[in-house]
Scaffold this motif. Structure first.
Motif, PDB file in Angstrom:
ATOM      1  N   LEU A  33       0.807  -1.216   0.000  1.00 24.00           N
ATOM      2  CA  LEU A  33       0.000   0.000   0.000  1.00 24.00           C
ATOM      3  C   LEU A  33       0.844   1.272   0.000  1.00 24.00           C
ATOM      4  O   LEU A  33       0.385   2.323   0.444  1.00 24.00           O
ATOM      5  N   ASP A  34       2.048   1.201  -0.539  1.00 22.25           N
ATOM      6  CA  ASP A  34       2.940   2.362  -0.530  1.00 22.25           C
ATOM      7  C   ASP A  34       2.672   3.351  -1.654  1.00 22.25           C
ATOM      8  O   ASP A  34       3.374   4.337  -1.806  1.00 22.25           O
ATOM      9  N   GLY A  35       1.640   3.106  -2.455  1.00 22.67           N
ATOM     10  CA  GLY A  35       1.279   4.032  -3.517  1.00 22.67           C
ATOM     11  C   GLY A  35       1.657   3.551  -4.907  1.00 22.67           C
ATOM     12  O   GLY A  35       1.205   4.105  -5.893  1.00 22.67           O
ATOM     13  N   ARG A  36       2.473   2.515  -5.002  1.00 23.99           N
ATOM     14  CA  ARG A  36       2.909   2.063  -6.323  1.00 23.99           C
ATOM     15  C   ARG A  36       1.759   1.516  -7.161  1.00 23.99           C
ATOM     16  O   ARG A  36       1.867   1.422  -8.366  1.00 23.99           O
ATOM     17  N   ASN A  37       0.643   1.144  -6.517  1.00 26.42           N
ATOM     18  CA  ASN A  37      -0.513   0.611  -7.233  1.00 26.42           C
ATOM     19  C   ASN A  37      -1.649   1.619  -7.338  1.00 26.42           C
ATOM     20  O   ASN A  37      -2.784   1.243  -7.585  1.00 26.42           O
ATOM     21  N   ALA A  38      -1.343   2.890  -7.175  1.00 24.24           N
ATOM     22  CA  ALA A  38      -2.380   3.910  -7.132  1.00 24.24           C
ATOM     23  C   ALA A  38      -2.760   4.448  -8.507  1.00 24.24           C
ATOM     24  O   ALA A  38      -3.465   5.428  -8.605  1.00 24.24           O
ATOM     25  N   TYR A  39      -2.300   3.827  -9.556  1.00 22.91           N
ATOM     26  CA  TYR A  39      -2.625   4.311 -10.894  1.00 22.91           C
ATOM     27  C   TYR A  39      -3.090   3.136 -11.752  1.00 22.91           C
ATOM     28  O   TYR A  39      -2.821   1.982 -11.445  1.00 22.91           O
TER      29      TYR A  39
END
Length: 70
Positions: A33-39
């Motif tokens: 959940l570190d943001g790498r999957n936010a797109y």
């Protein structure tokens, strides 16, 4: 409600999960959940040659395909 990894681990331990497992899961969640999957990526379009579609469209098509005909 967002919680930190430490808060998650503490809550999991309080519910009976062994501390080592809770810390391992917290570390995993932090990394995932570190943001790498936010797109969104264009993998579906590249792999299938068509635009992606939502689950509702898939479910409607699948339902129609599996409905018995009279």
């Amino acid at each position: 409600m967002p919680v930190t990894a430490a808060e998650y681990a503490a809550g999991a331990v309080a519910q009976g999960l062994p501390e080592e497992e809770a810390e391992g899961l917290a570390a995993l969640f932090e990394e995932v959940l570190d943001g790498r999957n936010a797109y969104l990526a264009d993998g579906v379009r590249e792999a299938l040659g068509r635009a992606p579609r939502g689950f509702a469209a898939y479910a409607a098509d699948a339902s129609a395909a599996w409905s018995p005909t009279s």
